[in-house]
Design a protein around this motif. Structure first.
Motif, PDB file in Angstrom:
ATOM      1  N   PRO A 194       0.795  -1.241   0.000  1.00 26.87           N
ATOM      2  CA  PRO A 194       0.000   0.000   0.000  1.00 26.87           C
ATOM      3  C   PRO A 194       0.828   1.294   0.000  1.00 26.87           C
ATOM      4  CG  PRO A 194      -1.013  -1.606   1.441  1.00 26.87           C
ATOM      5  CD  PRO A 194       0.341  -2.165   1.043  1.00 26.87           C
ATOM      6  N   ALA A 196       2.421   1.630  -3.413  1.00 23.13           N
ATOM      7  CA  ALA A 196       1.419   2.005  -4.418  1.00 23.13           C
ATOM      8  C   ALA A 196       1.076   3.494  -4.295  1.00 23.13           C
ATOM      9  CB  ALA A 196       0.158   1.152  -4.258  1.00 23.13           C
ATOM     10  N   ARG A 197       0.968   3.985  -3.069  1.00 21.13           N
ATOM     11  CA  ARG A 197       0.702   5.421  -2.861  1.00 21.13           C
ATOM     12  C   ARG A 197       1.793   6.268  -3.505  1.00 21.13           C
ATOM     13  NH1 ARG A 197       0.184   4.861   2.708  1.00 21.13           N
ATOM     14  NH2 ARG A 197      -1.650   3.562   2.606  1.00 21.13           N
ATOM     15  N   GLN A 249      -4.545  -5.315  -5.146  1.00 25.10           N
ATOM     16  CA  GLN A 249      -3.191  -4.995  -5.593  1.00 25.10           C
ATOM     17  C   GLN A 249      -3.147  -4.874  -7.115  1.00 25.10           C
ATOM     18  OE1 GLN A 249      -0.451  -7.947  -4.149  1.00 25.10           O
ATOM     19  NE2 GLN A 249      -0.250  -6.984  -2.140  1.00 25.10           N
ATOM     20  N   LEU A 270      -4.650  -1.583  -8.233  1.00 24.00           N
ATOM     21  CA  LEU A 270      -3.752  -0.459  -7.962  1.00 24.00           C
ATOM     22  C   LEU A 270      -2.527  -0.498  -8.866  1.00 24.00           C
ATOM     23  CD1 LEU A 270      -4.076  -0.302  -4.099  1.00 24.00           C
ATOM     24  CD2 LEU A 270      -4.604   1.552  -5.688  1.00 24.00           C
ATOM     25  N   ARG A 280      -5.793   7.140  -2.936  1.00 25.43           N
ATOM     26  CA  ARG A 280      -5.394   7.096  -1.523  1.00 25.43           C
ATOM     27  C   ARG A 280      -6.352   6.228  -0.717  1.00 25.43           C
ATOM     28  NH1 ARG A 280      -2.067   8.061   2.307  1.00 25.43           N
ATOM     29  NH2 ARG A 280      -2.763   8.784   4.326  1.00 25.43           N
ATOM     30  N   THR A 303      -5.706   2.589  -1.394  1.00 26.95           N
ATOM     31  CA  THR A 303      -4.531   2.048  -0.698  1.00 26.95           C
ATOM     32  C   THR A 303      -4.807   1.881   0.792  1.00 26.95           C
ATOM     33  OG1 THR A 303      -3.513   4.240  -0.403  1.00 26.95           O
ATOM     34  CG2 THR A 303      -2.882   2.976  -2.375  1.00 26.95           C
TER      35      THR A 303
END
Length: 161
Positions: free
Chosen positions: A28, A31-32, A105, A108, A127, A130
Motif C-alpha cells: 500500500p 502504491a501510494r 493490488q 492499484l 489514496r 490504498t
C-alpha cells in the motif's frame, strides 16, 4: 517421520507465508508513492515486484497446509479443537488473500501503470484504495498471527507448551 513433516511444515510457513505478509504490508505505501509520481519508473517497478512476490509466494504457500495436514495426521491431532480453529483461520486467510488482497493490488498496479484511476470502484480515489488495501492486508496478517499462536500454544496439549 513426524519430525520430518513438522520440519517441512514450519520451513514452508517461514519461507512461503513470511514473504507474502511482508510484501503485502509494503504494497500500500509503495502504491501510494507510485500513484503520486506517475512518471517514476522505479516506483512502478517496486509495486510490480511486491505484487509478483505476493502472487508467487501465495501459490507456494499451498505447501504449508498440505504438510500441516500430514503432520497433524501423523501426530494424531486432526480432531483437536486448536487444530480445527487453525485450519479455519488458515482457510479464511487464504480467502482474504485471493479474494481481497491480490485483486486490489492488481487494480492499484494497473492504476500505477498508467490509467490514473483509483483502482477500485469504491470511490475516494487512489489514496482511499490504498488505505482499504492496507486494512485488508492487516486482517490477513492478523489471521496468520493467530494461526501461529495456536500452533505454538496448542491449547490442551500435554507437551507443556
Amino acid at each position: 517421520m513426524t519430525k520430518f513433516l513438522l520440519t517441512v511444515h514450519v520451513l514452508a510457513a517461514i519461507v512461503a507465508i513470511g514473504p507474502v505478509t511482508v510484501a503485502a504490508s509494503m504494497f500500500p505505501p509503495a502504491a501510494r508513492r507510485a500513484l503520486a509520481s506517475p512518471g517514476d519508473p522505479r516506483a512502478a517497478e517496486t509495486v510490480r515486484l511486491l505484487h509478483r512476490i505476493c502472487r508467487v509466494y501465495a501459490v507456494l504457500g499451498v505447501v504449508v497446509p498440505v504438510f500441516g495436514f500430514a503432520t497433524a495426521s501423523s501426530m494424531g491431532v486432526l480432531g483437536d479443537a486448536w487444530l480445527i480453529v487453525s485450519i479455519a483461520l488458515t482457510a479464511l486467510a487464504a480467502l482474504v488473500l485471493v479474494a481481497l488482497v491480490l485483486p486490489r493490488q492488481s487494480a492499484l498496479l494497473e492504476a500505477a501503470d498508467g490509467d490514473g484511476e483509483g483502482g477500485e470502484g469504491g470511490g475516494g480515489g487512489p489514496r482511499a484504495a490504498t488505505v482499504r488495501l492496507a486494512m485488508v492486508t492487516g486482517v490477513f496478517n492478523l489471521l496468520w498471527a493467530a494461526v501461529t499462536v495456536l500452533m505454538i500454544v496448542r491449547p490442551g496439549s500435554t507437551t507443556g507448551a
